[in-house]
Design an enzyme around this catalytic site. Structure first.
Site, short mmCIF file in Angstrom:
data_model
loop_
_atom_site.label_atom_id
_atom_site.label_comp_id
_atom_site.label_asym_id
_atom_site.label_seq_id
_atom_site.Cartn_x
_atom_site.Cartn_y
_atom_site.Cartn_z
N THR A 268 -10.16 -10.48 -10.27
CA THR A 268 -9.13 -9.89 -9.31
C THR A 268 -9.38 -8.43 -9.37
O THR A 268 -9.07 -7.73 -8.20
CB THR A 268 -7.62 -10.26 -9.68
OG1 THR A 268 -7.56 -10.01 -11.04
CG2 THR A 268 -7.50 -11.71 -9.36
N PHE B 74 0.77 -1.16 0.14
CA PHE B 74 -0.08 -0.08 -0.06
C PHE B 74 0.80 1.37 -0.04
O PHE B 74 0.56 2.51 0.35
CB PHE B 74 -1.07 0.07 1.19
CG PHE B 74 -1.79 -1.28 1.41
CD1 PHE B 74 -2.52 -1.47 0.22
CD2 PHE B 74 -1.59 -2.12 2.42
CE1 PHE B 74 -3.34 -2.87 0.46
CE2 PHE B 74 -2.38 -3.27 2.51
CZ PHE B 74 -3.05 -3.67 1.59
N GLY C 131 -0.62 -8.42 -3.97
CA GLY C 131 -1.92 -8.84 -3.66
C GLY C 131 -2.86 -8.10 -4.78
O GLY C 131 -4.11 -8.71 -4.67
N THR C 132 -2.15 -7.70 -5.80
CA THR C 132 -3.07 -6.98 -6.71
C THR C 132 -3.57 -8.11 -7.90
O THR C 132 -4.51 -7.79 -8.59
CB THR C 132 -2.33 -5.94 -7.56
OG1 THR C 132 -0.88 -6.50 -7.81
CG2 THR C 132 -1.74 -4.88 -6.55
N GLY D 183 -5.45 0.27 -8.97
CA GLY D 183 -4.62 0.06 -7.51
C GLY D 183 -5.28 1.17 -6.48
O GLY D 183 -5.57 0.84 -5.31
N GLU D 184 -5.75 2.27 -6.92
CA GLU D 184 -6.06 3.19 -6.10
C GLU D 184 -7.27 3.95 -6.27
O GLU D 184 -7.82 4.63 -5.26
CB GLU D 184 -4.95 4.49 -6.16
CG GLU D 184 -3.60 4.00 -5.32
CD GLU D 184 -2.22 4.29 -5.86
OE1 GLU D 184 -1.55 5.35 -5.13
OE2 GLU D 184 -1.97 3.80 -7.11
N ARG E 70 -8.95 -0.59 -19.74
CA ARG E 70 -9.43 -2.26 -20.09
C ARG E 70 -8.93 -2.81 -18.53
O ARG E 70 -8.19 -2.90 -17.93
CB ARG E 70 -8.57 -2.70 -21.23
CG ARG E 70 -9.09 -4.18 -21.49
CD ARG E 70 -8.60 -4.32 -22.99
NE ARG E 70 -9.10 -5.53 -23.43
CZ ARG E 70 -8.05 -6.42 -24.37
NH1 ARG E 70 -7.15 -5.97 -24.52
NH2 ARG E 70 -8.94 -7.40 -24.78
#
Lengths: 330, 712, 180
Positions: free
Chosen positions: B597, B243, B469-470, B666-667, B591
């Site tokens: 996930t 993170f 973990g992404t 991710g954010e 995309r």
């Protein structure tokens, strides 16, 4: 963590003898609080006497209709027991409101009563704390104290007792039984926790070396209609910022009998006897509940950042007793 | 020898749900994280941190500790080897805290003062706790506030933007909002504590670590220890959450230092409590937002001022005021970021740095403006959609925020919402709904990748990517499969080894985009090398690609992801409890490689927003300058019971300039989520909460009789 | 006379007996990870505040970080390494994998062991803090999403995989109920 000896006790006299009067020895139950405190350095025992396998894991009805709970009964077994859930539902609810499933499977009744405050200054050796190091000062009075005591505290210590279970036990007049080298003894929970005064490091009335063997719940028909409410800063797995155990017998709109105890407001579970006195024989209305809460909380001495607890506790009294009144009417 | 490129072309892996390729290892416990690789003759280091917030170490009483069982050494400023932190790395100069034990100064509470190394972790811990350190203490200042006299505008680019005459536009506005918002100190708190094992192996420093970029950390370590870049190898196969907190930190430097001194492998694992002082955090912010609008909600003025803190030893800026720059048009558009230096650890990047706190302030202020204008909050935002970058004037690469609003409103049932506050009650709960918008920049960095056609018909991809973990490993598998036109089962992706060459870090939502680009390019190279039906030698055929040169040709555009966040809350004003009952996030974020996930990552971000809105807050003790209750019981992150069913989905929005169409996810999930919840709390209660977290003591109302109506 | 500070003992883990000598300070968690190379059990906080180290002891879930190894002698311990049946994943593991009830994976072994405990505790009729009426005559509460969330709350997941974890536990519990 200091290195230490370990002995596993198999019977109560043996356990008490093993510990003796050694001030550096501790009984080990589930370990959920003690081992944690050993890791933070607050506790540095030289010897652990493991009492988990003692034959103190039963829950039995007493002849007079009460309940006797052994000291090594786990929190989980206590909360799951049909007689506890039937006769003292607030006790089951209080236990279930505490910690997590894993911790409740490990933690014992005896250990729960002896758990230490979660005050962030108590658990941090780098900061002053009268409870941990008598005479070093209380960091919380002028520091971070938004979850500290509003009742019964002194300038020497404003920490709160973290137990949920103890709040329900206090409402139901539980009696702690213990064993010493000189024989058995007992202490009503109302007298078990010592006033803070100038000696916050002295927490219970247990004689040195005493082993808690159990808790006795006297018969209390009122407890069959009881509930526990807990407020915390997330929905689960957190200590209370306010909690209440309440039991109510109301007939024809009149309070026949009432039990109220607060959590997270004092160094011990707080039995609201003044509130009970004001309510008994009076009307079961929200106004009366609020007035009773105010009577109890008149003694409150909030700090700069925890006055909300007075409001919260008062609101909880009204909400819980109103709920019990509505349930009784159904 | 087998033929590799048969006649059947398989594509369509990208965009189809695929379980994590390492998932089986993770559900069986077989996946090994940094502190879990066995080493013969391993020694254990335990850190000792300062108990004062400012001053000097006058002595470290090492002798008694060295006599304790198992203790091998005590490293401190008096005996530690010299290291260098005066360098420029990938992301600038390092936080000087990584220059451990180089002097006697203590700039904050929790500063590393010694490392005790022993044969076992139990021995190291007891010795470290027994170590007596004497200090010469000086007064400290840790009091963060908008009024702090020491605040200043940093010299870095982009701290201040000004378009138009702000005061004139405010004066001409029919409706004005002028409010201050605060967010507290927040900590990454990945579940896996930072851990590193270092050893010397054949003249190379070999480090097993948990980080967001193995080639990045290797490069930094080579600079710290003045080693040839090739003589440091860092691996980080599995990472238990990062993170933003897992770059070069003290644990790698300490492990390498101790391994050098002792000439044996040393592992250093930070304790949960130590993490609260040593791995960075999100600075608290105070933000002032001024909005001025026409009666219909069109913005004449937007002014966003943000203040954050940093340490006395390093300048890190949490750029909260920048959030509105690509979001809303206004005749006068001003943003201004300031910082104040205090005796605290240096903050760092934490999931959506800037955007997370900035969106809380601006998106709440817009909700307040919508209320004043009597305009629906979505309509208000649509009314201020810009044609080009409001500050830059650059065109957008793509912008589908309105599509997010439309889809989100439809699925959330926004049209049926009664805008009046405090008119819905269920038992003891007041019910409300709220929304907010989100944005996050689309970035890309260079990477090298290698793809090998193996003799057995499979393909091996090598890239120093990080799967924190992404699902990066899985995403790259799918990208490689499509690029090679084979089934994903024939692809094996190896990541997180600095020997694979440089690759951009897992950060800034640019990991998968940066690595996917390189993998695609390497796969193309490989396909050019392979002769249809030809033989593959035993060592395989390898092609490599480096995207460094390619990226410089990208046109200047406003490149961003967008999103719409919706939340429904229940509030008991008698107890102060707030419960989120549902959340919906719709994102336009490029995309989507792996819907399975991706959904997890987006909902995870939204849960961060929930946690930020209601729970997270680190508290510092003014007297000692040290954190209070720095652990997972004192610092609350959302638990299972706090999290309702949360839906995340997306609208079509491929990036036209990316070979795969990726923007990065991710954010964006955290951005705006806290504002949506705060706005919903207002809708439930009629009270604006401008200070996070929205704790029970801030919500509780002194109205026992009224609130006591109905129980649980 | 100072008591000995270490003991030789036998731990029963995943049906296998392991004999070792431990420093009394060694927790079960550290014994698993540092002595027995069973690193599937994770250390997230080492203070009972996160649940990453959850194992089953005598069939009940417990945090191994607050369990001294020396005090675990005589107990039957199941770690994540003992959950699958050889190569065949346990239905809870399979559901976590299929529904993506994980991200970084560090809390996952603890979540899975905890889920096994939750399903057993529910089957035994235990109420939870989410149970509206804990009295036995109210019957066994249905294992709703709300019940699962409360019962799983001792397992923090910082990635925020909670939504799919709850789905995975519900699906595994449903499958178990149907096969029972």
């Amino acid at each position: 963590m200091r290195d230490f000896g370990y002995q596993r006790a198999h019977d109560v006299p043996g356990a008490v003898a093993l510990l003796g009067a050694d001030p550096d020895a501790r009984y080990l139950g589930g370990g959920t609080n003690l081992v944690d405190l050993m890791k933070t350095g607050v506790e540095r025992p030289a010897l652990l006497v493991d009492v988990r396998e003692l034959p103190l894991d039963g829950i039995e009805s007493t002849d007079d209709g009460g309940l006797r709970v052994g000291a090594t009964v786990t929190n989980s077994d206590l909360a799951a027991h049909p007689e506890v859930r039937r006769r003292y539902p607030a006790l089951a609810e209080a236990v279930l409101a505490g910690a997590s499933g894993q911790l409740r499977n490990m933690a014992t009744v005896g250990g729960n009563l002896l758990q230490r405050t979660r005050c962030g200054y108590f658990t941090d050796l780098s900061k002053p704390c009268n409870k941990r190091t008598p005479g070093s000062g209380c960091s919380a009075v002028e520091g971070e104290h938004h979850n500290h005591a509003i009742l019964g505290a002194t300038a020497h210590c404003v920490a709160i007792h973290p137990s949920d279970m103890g709040v329900a036990l206090t409402a139901f007049d539980a009696v702690v039984t213990y064993e010493t080298v000189d024989g058995p003894g007992q202490s009503p929970l109302a007298e078990f926790y010592l006033p803070v005064g100038e000696t916050p490091h002295l927490e219970t009335a247990l004689p040195p070396g005493a082993l808690i063997t159990g808790v006795t719940l006297p018969p209390a028909p009122v407890a069959a209609r009881s509930r526990y409410r807990k407020v915390r800063e997330r929905a689960s797995y957190a200590f209370a910022i306010g909690s209440i155990a309440g039991a109510l017998d109301v007939r024809d709109g009149v309070v026949r009998e009432v039990r109220v105890a607060f959590g997270a407001v004092a160094s011990r579970p707080w039995r609201a006897r003044e509130a009970e006195r004001v309510l008994t024989g009076g009307p079961a209305t929200a106004e009366a509940f609020a007035a009773a809460a105010d009577a109890e909380l008149a003694a409150a001495e909030p700090l700069a950042d925890n006055a909300y607890k007075v409001t919260l506790t008062r609101n909880l009294v009204v909400a819980l007793l109103t709920e019990l009144t509505e349930e009784a009417a159904r | 020898m087998t033929t590799t490129t048969g006649p059947t072309k398989v594509t369509g892996a990208v965009g189809a749900a695929h379980t994590r390729v390492e998932g089986r290892d993770k559900v069986t416990g077989a996946a090994r994280y940094a502190g879990e690789i066995p080493f013969a003759d391993l020694a254990h280091g335990w850190l000792v941190l300062s108990t004062i917030a400012r001053g000097r170490v006058t002595s470290v009483e090492a002798e008694p500790v060295l006599a304790m069982p198992g203790v091998l050494t005590v490293l401190h400023h008096g005996n530690a080897p010299r290291v260098d932190v005066d360098y420029q790395g990938l992301l600038g100069s390092p936080d000087p805290v990584v220059g451990v034990f180089q002097h006697d100064r203590v700039p904050f509470a929790g500063w590393p003062v010694a490392l005790v190394v022993a044969e076992t972790s139990e021995q190291a811990r007891e010795a470290a706790e027994s170590l007596v350190v004497h200090y010469d203490q000086e007064p400290h200042d840790i009091a963060f506030s908008a009024a702090h006299p020491g605040s200043y505008t940093p010299e870095a680019d982009g701290m201040r933007t000004q378009k138009g005459d702000l005061e004139a536009q405010l004066a001409a506005s029919t409706h004005v909002v002028d409010a201050e918002y605060t967010t507290p100190e927040e900590h990454h708190s990945p579940m896996e504590p930072h851990a590193a094992t270092a050893r010397w192996d054949g003249g190379r420093l070999d480090v097993v670590d948990s980080n967001q970029g193995s080639s990045w950390v290797a490069d930094e370590l080579s600079k710290v220890f003045s080693l040839d870049p090739g003589s440091v190898r860092v691996r980080s196969e599995h990472v238990g959450g990062a993170f933003g907190s897992k770059g070069l930190r003290v644990h790698q430097v300490l492990a390498a230092m101790a391994a050098t001194v002792l000439d044996r492998p040393v592992r250093v694992v930070l304790t949960r409590r130590q993490m609260f002082s040593l791995v960075g955090y999100r600075s608290p912010t105070t933000q002032r937002v001024r909005l001025g609008a026409e009666p219909d909600g069109r913005l004449r003025a937007l002014d966003h001022q943000g203040l954050s803190l940093s340490s006395t030893i390093h300048e890190f800026i949490e750029p909260s005021a920048g959030f509105g720059r690509p979001m809303y048009d206004a005749d006068a558009h001003h943003t201004h970021t300031r910082v104040v230096r205090l005796d605290v650890p240096t903050p760092t990047w934490m999931r959506a740095p800037g955007e997370a706190p900035g969106s809380f302030a601006l998106e709440c202020a817009l909700d307040e403006l919508a209320e004043k204008c009597g305009v629906d909050p979505i309509a208000l935002r649509l009314r201020n959609e810009p044609e080009v970058g409001p500050v830059s004037g650059l065109p957008f690469s793509s912008r589908n925020l309105s599509g997010c609003f439309e889809e989100g409103a439809r699925r959330f049932g926004w049209a049926e919402r009664d805008p009046r506050p405090r008119v819905r009650r269920e038992g003891r709960w007041l019910i409300g709904t709220g929304m907010a918008a989100a944005t996050f920049p689309v970035l890309v960095g260079p990477a090298t990748a290698g793809v090998t056609a193996e003799a057995d018909g499979t393909f091996t991809v090598r890239i120093a990517a990080a799967d924190v973990g992404t699902g990066a490993r899985t995403a790259l598998t799918l990208i490689a499969a499509d690029a090679l036109e084979v089934a994903p089962e024939r692809i094996r992706v190896r990541v997180a080894d600095s020997d694979f060459g440089f690759a951009m870090i897992a950060g800034g939502s640019m990991g998968t985009r940066s690595w996917g680009w390189a993998v695609t390019a390497a796969a193309r190279e490989l396909r050019d090398k392979l002769v249809p039906g030809g033989d593959i030698p035993a060592e395989g055929i390898t092609a490599k690609a480096d995207t460094g040169a390619l990226l410089g040709t990208l046109a200047q555009k406003e490149r961003h992801s967008y999103g719409a966040q919706f939340a429904e809350v229940a509030v008991d004003v008698a107890s102060g409890e707030v419960r989120v009952r549902r959340m919906l996030g719709i994102f336009a974020a490029g995309r989507i490689i792996n819907p399975l996930t991706a959904r997890s990552q987006l909902t995870g971000g939204m849960i961060w927003g929930l946690s930020m809105a209601l729970h997270e807050e680190a508290v510092r003790d003014q007297a000692t300058g040290a954190p209070v209750g720095p652990d997972l019981a004192g610092y609350h992150v959302a638990a299972h019971a706090d999290v309702p069913h949360i839906e995340a989905d997306w609208v079509d929005d491929p990036d036209p300039d990316d070979p795969v169409g990726i923007k990065g996810i991710g954010e964006i999930g955290i951005v705006g989520a806290a504002a949506a919840i705060a706005n919903a709390v207002w809708h439930a209660t009629g009270v604006r909460h401008r200070n996070l977290p929205i704790r029970p003591d801030r919500v509780i109302e002194d109205r026992a009789t009224e609130a006591g109506g109905s129980g649980a | 006379m100072a008591p000995s500070t270490s003991s030789a003992l036998t731990l029963n883990i995943n049906g296998e007996k392991h004999t070792l000598t431990v420093d009394h300070r060694t927790t079960l968690l550290d014994a698993l990870r540092e002595r027995l190379d069973l690193t599937g059990t994770k250390k997230g906080c080492d203070q009972g505040q996160c649940g990453a180290c959850t194992v089953l002891m005598d069939g009940r879930r417990a945090v191994s970080c607050l369990q001294l190894a020396v005090a675990a002698e005589g107990r039957e311990i199941t770690t994540i390494e003992g959950v699958a049946d050889g190569d065949r994943l346990h239905p809870v593991q399979q559901a976590f994998l299929d529904l993506d009830g994980l991200q970084c994976g560090y809390c996952t072994p603890g979540q899975i062991c905890s889920a096994l405990g939750v399903i057993q505790e529910h089957a035994a009729g235990w109420p939870s803090a989410a149970t509206t009426d804990v009295r036995p005559e109210a019957g066994v509460p249905e294992l709703t999403a709300e019940e699962i969330r409360e019962r799983m709350s001792g397992n923090l997941c910082r990635c925020g995989a909670y939504v799919s974890i709850v789905q995975a536990v519900a699906e595994a519990a449903r499958a178990e109920e149907e096969s029972a």
